[in-house]
Write an enzyme that holds these catalytic residues in place. Sequence first.
Site, PDB file in Angstrom:
ATOM      1  N   CYS A  61       0.570  -1.340  -0.145  1.00  0.00           N
ATOM      2  CA  CYS A  61       0.064  -0.032   0.143  1.00  0.00           C
ATOM      3  C   CYS A  61       1.006   1.635   0.242  1.00  0.00           C
ATOM      4  O   CYS A  61       2.305   1.375   0.976  1.00  0.00           O
ATOM      5  CB  CYS A  61      -0.765  -0.561   1.319  1.00  0.00           C
ATOM      6  SG  CYS A  61      -1.825   1.209   1.222  1.00  0.00           S
ATOM      7  N   GLU A  80      -8.702  -0.788  -2.517  1.00  0.00           N
ATOM      8  CA  GLU A  80      -9.393   0.002  -2.484  1.00  0.00           C
ATOM      9  C   GLU A  80     -10.374   0.722  -2.135  1.00  0.00           C
ATOM     10  O   GLU A  80     -10.806   2.141  -1.152  1.00  0.00           O
ATOM     11  CB  GLU A  80      -8.969   0.973  -4.329  1.00  0.00           C
ATOM     12  CG  GLU A  80      -7.654   0.727  -4.598  1.00  0.00           C
ATOM     13  CD  GLU A  80      -6.108   1.761  -3.935  1.00  0.00           C
ATOM     14  OE1 GLU A  80      -6.047   2.831  -2.809  1.00  0.00           O
ATOM     15  OE2 GLU A  80      -5.084   1.049  -4.135  1.00  0.00           O
TER      16      GLU A  80
END
EC number: 3.5.1.88
Length: 170
Positions: free
Chosen positions: A91, A134
């Site tokens: 991430c 997401e």
Amino acid sequence: MSVLQVLHYPDERLRKIAAPVKEVNGEIQRIVDDMFETMYAEEGIGLAATQVDVHLQIIVIDVSENRDQRLVLINPELLEKSGETGIEEGCLSIPEQRALVPRAEKVKIRALDRDGKPFELEADDLLAICIQHEMDHLVGKLFVDYLSPLKRQRIRQKLEKMAKLNARAN
């Protein structure tokens, strides 16, 4: 277009829940363009607006090798999911850290595109994983939330140490 600053865990702004986009207009399209610029600059494959301190339901994704298959998801909704899979996820908000996260193998979503047109999409493999990752950001959830408290604490300590080293270097 400009590169935006990506928030890093444990920044509490990453926990904010994103609001739906009321109208897709020039301002929203500029945010989308800046998010793509930021994602490519950071060498990511997906970015949620929450990660750049914009708390609206906007996601940009490009999992293609040539970086030429842009996907914009505004106000995404998960319609269906099936199967189980998982890969070591990373991430942009949790630099240099990876962990295995359980995800659905296939998803079907509904969203608006960059022009505000509604569409549905069925995705599998990496794209399905990226979409789920997401979409988690839009509700204030990070991949570390799927980990044990001990693993989460280790990652937090590593990131705090990295931040101190970076602060000294600058």
